[in-house]
Design a protein around this motif. Structure first.
Motif, PDB file in Angstrom:
ATOM      1  N   LEU A  91       1.391   8.047   1.498  1.00 16.35           N
ATOM      2  CA  LEU A  91       1.361   8.593   2.849  1.00 16.35           C
ATOM      3  C   LEU A  91       2.768   8.957   3.328  1.00 16.35           C
ATOM      4  O   LEU A  91       3.731   8.244   3.041  1.00 16.35           O
ATOM      5  N   PHE A  92       2.864  10.063   4.043  1.00 19.24           N
ATOM      6  CA  PHE A  92       4.174  10.586   4.406  1.00 19.24           C
ATOM      7  C   PHE A  92       5.015   9.576   5.181  1.00 19.24           C
ATOM      8  O   PHE A  92       6.201   9.385   4.898  1.00 19.24           O
ATOM      9  N   GLU A  93       4.411   8.915   6.162  1.00 17.21           N
ATOM     10  CA  GLU A  93       5.199   8.013   7.006  1.00 17.21           C
ATOM     11  C   GLU A  93       5.648   6.772   6.249  1.00 17.21           C
ATOM     12  O   GLU A  93       6.561   6.063   6.695  1.00 17.21           O
ATOM     13  N   GLU A  94       5.038   6.512   5.107  1.00 20.69           N
ATOM     14  CA  GLU A  94       5.467   5.381   4.287  1.00 20.69           C
ATOM     15  C   GLU A  94       6.515   5.790   3.249  1.00 20.69           C
ATOM     16  O   GLU A  94       6.988   4.944   2.496  1.00 20.69           O
ATOM     17  N   SER A  95       6.843   7.067   3.204  1.00 23.45           N
ATOM     18  CA  SER A  95       7.898   7.511   2.290  1.00 23.45           C
ATOM     19  C   SER A  95       9.256   7.176   2.882  1.00 23.45           C
ATOM     20  O   SER A  95       9.408   7.034   4.098  1.00 23.45           O
ATOM     21  N   THR A 195       7.975   3.349  -0.254  1.00 28.13           N
ATOM     22  CA  THR A 195       8.200   1.900  -0.171  1.00 28.13           C
ATOM     23  C   THR A 195       8.258   1.396   1.270  1.00 28.13           C
ATOM     24  O   THR A 195       8.479   0.212   1.506  1.00 28.13           O
ATOM     25  N   ASN A 196       8.047   2.293   2.232  1.00 28.62           N
ATOM     26  CA  ASN A 196       8.122   1.904   3.641  1.00 28.62           C
ATOM     27  C   ASN A 196       6.726   1.554   4.152  1.00 28.62           C
ATOM     28  O   ASN A 196       6.125   2.270   4.940  1.00 28.62           O
ATOM     29  N   ALA A 197       6.187   0.441   3.680  1.00 26.59           N
ATOM     30  CA  ALA A 197       4.815   0.048   4.005  1.00 26.59           C
ATOM     31  C   ALA A 197       4.651  -0.234   5.496  1.00 26.59           C
ATOM     32  O   ALA A 197       5.487  -0.899   6.120  1.00 26.59           O
ATOM     33  N   VAL A 204      -5.808   2.380   3.966  1.00 25.62           N
ATOM     34  CA  VAL A 204      -5.911   3.681   3.303  1.00 25.62           C
ATOM     35  C   VAL A 204      -4.883   3.800   2.187  1.00 25.62           C
ATOM     36  O   VAL A 204      -5.148   4.414   1.141  1.00 25.62           O
ATOM     37  N   SER A 205      -3.723   3.200   2.371  1.00 23.98           N
ATOM     38  CA  SER A 205      -2.700   3.236   1.330  1.00 23.98           C
ATOM     39  C   SER A 205      -3.186   2.518   0.076  1.00 23.98           C
ATOM     40  O   SER A 205      -2.990   2.989  -1.053  1.00 23.98           O
ATOM     41  N   ALA A 206      -3.829   1.375   0.264  1.00 21.69           N
ATOM     42  CA  ALA A 206      -4.376   0.631  -0.881  1.00 21.69           C
ATOM     43  C   ALA A 206      -5.473   1.430  -1.565  1.00 21.69           C
ATOM     44  O   ALA A 206      -5.573   1.439  -2.806  1.00 21.69           O
ATOM     45  N   GLN A 207      -6.298   2.120  -0.795  1.00 19.50           N
ATOM     46  CA  GLN A 207      -7.356   2.947  -1.375  1.00 19.50           C
ATOM     47  C   GLN A 207      -6.776   4.071  -2.234  1.00 19.50           C
ATOM     48  O   GLN A 207      -7.282   4.370  -3.320  1.00 19.50           O
TER      49      GLN A 207
END
Length: 278
Positions: A91-95, A195-197, A204-207
Motif C-alpha cells: 500500500l502506498f502510505e506504507e511505503s 516497511t511503514n506499517a 488489507v496489507s496482510a491479505q
C-alpha cells in the motif's frame, strides 16, 4: 543472417528464457545482469554466441560500457529487450521515503538510459527492434501496486511515443505485457514491500502479502513459452506494438478497454461543454 540481441535482467526468469530461446534460434546474445557469472554458468555451452556482461541499469557508466563491449564483439545490436526490473509492492502510505525513487530508477530511468545508449546504433543501421517488458500492471492499477503500477504505466507511455519517433529509421517497438508468470518475481529476493506499517491498513496489507505468497510459483504463465513468442515476434517484418502475454493478461486488457469505453460513453455529452467559443 543471425541477429544480435541485448537483454537486460538476463540472470533469471523471463530474461534468462529469452536468452535461451534466442541462442536456440541461432542468434547471438549479449546477456546482461548484476551477476554475469550466473549467466555464464547457465549457458556454458553457448560458446562465442554469448557475451555475458555486468550491468546494473541504474548505473550509466555500466550501460555505456556494456553497449561498447557489445558492439566491439558483434558489431551491431538488432534486438534490445528491456527486461530488468523488480516490484515495489504494498500500500502506498506504507511505503517509505525513497521506495518510489528506487523503483523508477530501475524500471523507468534504467530502461530509458539503456534505450538511449542503443538507439544511435539502430539509427545508423536503419533497423532495430526494441521490446519493453511492461506488465498487466501497466494496463490496470491494482490494490497494493501503486508504485509498481505507476512505473509500468510510465513504460507504456514512453513506448507509445518512442515507437512514433523511431519508426522513420526502420526501428520497431513492442510492449510486452505479461500476466502472472512462474518466475521468482514474487520471491523475497525480488519483490519489495513497504516497511511503514500502519494499523489502519493491517488487515488489507496482510491479505495482499498472503495473496502474493499463495500465488508464488503457481502462476499460469510459462516463461519459456513467452520467450519463444518473443523470438517469433523478432522475425516479423511488422511486429505488433502491444502484446498481452498470457490468458490473464488478455482478459485484463479486454476489461480495461471495456471500462474505458463505458467511462467515455458516460461522460461523452460533457466533453464538448469545455470547448472555447470562437
Amino acid at each position: 543472417m543471425s541477429k544480435v540481441w541485448m537483454v537486460t535482467g538476463a540472470t533469471r526468469g523471463i530474461g534468462a528464457e529469452i536468452v535461451r530461446a534466442a541462442l536456440a534460434a541461432g542468434d547471438r546474445v549479449v546477456a546482461t545482469g548484476r551477476n554475469p557469472e550466473t549467466i555464464l554458468g547457465a549457458f556454458a555451452d553457448a560458446g562465442d554466441a554469448l557475451l555475458a556482461l555486468p550491468l546494473d541499469v541504474t548505473k550509466p557508466d555500466q550501460i555505456a560500457a556494456a553497449v561498447e563491449a557489445a558492439l566491439e564483439r558483434f558489431g551491431r545490436i538488432d534486438v534490445l529487450v528491456n527486461n530488468a526490473g523488480y516490484g515495489q509492492l504494498g500500500l502506498f502510505e506504507e511505503s517509505g521515503i525513497g521506495d518510489a525513487e528506487r523503483q523508477f530508477s530501475t524500471n523507468v530511468f534504467g530502461l530509458f538510459n539503456v534505450t538511449r545508449a542503443v538507439l544511435p546504433t539502430m539509427r545508423t543501421q536503419r533497423a532495430g527492434y526494441i521490446l519493453n517488458i511492461s506488465s498487466i500492471a501497466g494496463i490496470r492499477g491494482g490494490l497494493g501496486g501503486s508504485i509498481y503500477c505507476s512505473s509500468k504505466f510510465a513504460v507504456e507511455g514512453f513506448s507509445e511515443s518512442l515507437a512514433q519517433e523511431v519508426a522513420p529509421f526502420g526501428i520497431h517497438v513492442t510492449l510486452v505485457e505479461p500476466g502472472f508468470f512462474r518466475t521468482d518475481f514474487l520471491d523475497e529476493t525480488s519483490v519489495s514491500f513497504g516497511t511503514n506499517a500502519l494499523d489502519d491498513y493491517a488487515e488489507v496489507s496482510a491479505q495482499i502479502r498472503n495473496g502474493y505468497r499463495d500465488r508464488n510459483h503457481r502462476q499460469v504463465g510459462d516463461p519459456a513459452k513467452l520467450a519463444s513468442v518473443v523470438v517469433d515476434l523478432s522475425n516479423r517484418a511488422e511486429p505488433p506494438f502491444r502484446y498481452a502475454a498470457g490468458s490473464d493478461a488478455a482478459e485484463v486488457l479486454a476489461a480495461k478497454i471495456n471500462r474505458l469505453t463505458n467511462e467515455l460513453q458516460a461522460t461523452r455529452a460533457l466533453s464538448p461543454t469545455t470547448d472555447g467559443d470562437f
